[in-house]
Scaffold this motif. Structure first.
Motif, PDB file in Angstrom:
ATOM      1  N   LYS A   2      39.789 -26.711  10.949  1.00  0.00           N
ATOM      2  CA  LYS A   2      39.141 -27.510   9.912  1.00  0.00           C
ATOM      3  C   LYS A   2      39.593 -28.951  10.068  1.00  0.00           C
ATOM      4  N   LEU A   5      38.149 -35.356   7.985  1.00  0.00           N
ATOM      5  CA  LEU A   5      37.233 -36.391   8.447  1.00  0.00           C
ATOM      6  C   LEU A   5      37.235 -37.589   7.504  1.00  0.00           C
ATOM      7  N   SER A 292      29.652 -30.571  15.744  1.00  0.00           N
ATOM      8  CA  SER A 292      30.909 -29.932  15.334  1.00  0.00           C
ATOM      9  C   SER A 292      31.767 -29.605  16.548  1.00  0.00           C
ATOM     10  N   GLN A 296      35.429 -31.175  17.571  1.00  0.00           N
ATOM     11  CA  GLN A 296      36.548 -30.268  17.803  1.00  0.00           C
ATOM     12  C   GLN A 296      37.219 -30.564  19.138  1.00  0.00           C
ATOM     13  N   ASN A 330      30.967 -29.378   9.576  1.00  0.00           N
ATOM     14  CA  ASN A 330      32.410 -29.305   9.773  1.00  0.00           C
ATOM     15  C   ASN A 330      32.940 -28.024   9.130  1.00  0.00           C
TER      16      ASN A 330
END
Length: 331
Positions: A2, A5, A292, A296, A330
């Motif tokens: 997770k 952001l 996403s 990552q 996200n």
């Protein structure tokens, strides 16, 4: 993983628009960011340029803090060449007193503008370039209320329950080592220089002094992003931002954000074309389905969960759609 952001907001002015519109967009973006679940919004400082609407990130942060309730708001950053350590400490403590646990003091060593703007900010006197780390030490001393800075001099308000989080902005090993040495956070500007990035951030993490300002390292990586339903649209939406970066690299005052077709006219067939596409290719450009995974990968590359996202676009709707797509995906 997770991700935590944040948004790096330069208050971009679009071609044909105004700084007033850009600042209204910035406040609206902050309120959206809180509702959507972003961790933070950080405001940049620029002087004497048409491209960006905000010259005072501390004032914009204060307004945004007053319009939100929980999200962290900060500066990314205050250009230390232009201000005294004492004054920076004073207003930082003031914001931290009024909004405990929410204000982030991001500090940078860049000038924040071209020569004439920097001279004007410093009362037309030559700027001392060699004392930025010393000034950082003074800021920390005033915030922590150390007795050895100026005997008997305090930076009000005193006895804060929550000291401001401090981030040192940089894009090289020197900045990484300085942040580690003083036990403060480090925000690595990958959108400016991604070469040797993991080596720089690793140096920060390995060298962090947990007896300094904070006992836990805080590593943030700032990247430029663009998201749209189709990859080519996302790529073209980023043209205006890439062209601004090109101008900055050439030490030219950046223009307002141009639409893609204007950028094409300016760079097609010129000696700048190759550099422009090198800059564009360094950005994180994706679709709602791919973004996403791309973020990552960046987080894993730099060994952090904390990413700061910069998105300057000609159309504010495209900028907002980018941030909406990213936070929605996200997981």
């Amino acid at each position: 993983m997770k991700l935590k952001l944040g948004i790096l907001d330069q208050s971009p002015v679009s071609m044909g628009g105004t700084a007033a519109i850009a600042l209204t967009n910035s406040i609206n973006l902050a309120m959206f960011a809180e509702e959507a679940g972003f961790h933070s919004v950080m405001y940049a400082e620029h002087h004497g340029v048409e491209a960006y609407g905000s010259s005072s990130p501390e004032l914009l942060a204060a307004v945004a803090l007053g319009r939100t309730r929980q999200i962290k708001i900060g500066t990314a950053g205050i250009m230390m060449k232009n201000y005294s350590a004492y004054k920076i400490a004073e207003w930082s403590k003031l914001l931290s007193s009024i909004y405990p646990g929410r204000f982030i003091l991001g500090l940078g060593k860049a000038p924040g503008g071209l020569k004439d703007a920097v001279m004007a900010l410093n009362n037309h006197k030559p700027v001392v370039l060699s004392s930025m780390e010393t000034k950082l030490e003074e800021i920390i001393g005033f915030i922590k209320e150390d007795k050895g800075i100026y005997e008997g001099l305090i930076a009000q308000p005193k006895n804060l329950q929550y000291l401001p989080e401090i981030l040192w902005l940089g894009s090289g090993t020197t900045s990484a080592n300085e942040a580690a040495r003083h036990g403060i956070g480090y925000s690595f500007a990958a959108f400016m220089n991604s070469e040797n990035g993991p080596e720089n951030t690793e140096a920060y993490l390995k060298g962090f002094d947990n007896t300094g300002y904070s006992d836990i390292p805080s590593l943030q990586v700032a990247v430029a992003v663009s998201v749209a339903d189709h990859i080519e649209v996302a790529r073209r939406n980023a043209y205006g931002m890439a062209y601004q970066f090109l101008q900055s690299h050439q030490r030219v005052s950046p223009d307002a954000v141009f639409p893609p077709e204007v950028v094409e006219q300016k760079i097609s067939g010129t000696e700048d074309e190759e550099e422009f596409f090198t800059i564009l290719n360094r950005m994180i450009i994706g679709t709602p389905q791919s973004i996403s995974g791309e973020l990552q990968q960046i987080a894993e590359k730099y060994n952090t969960d904390n990413l700061l996202l910069l998105c300057n676009m000609y159309r504010e709707k495209d900028r907002m759609d980018t941030y909406k797509s990213i936070i929605k995906n996200n997981y």
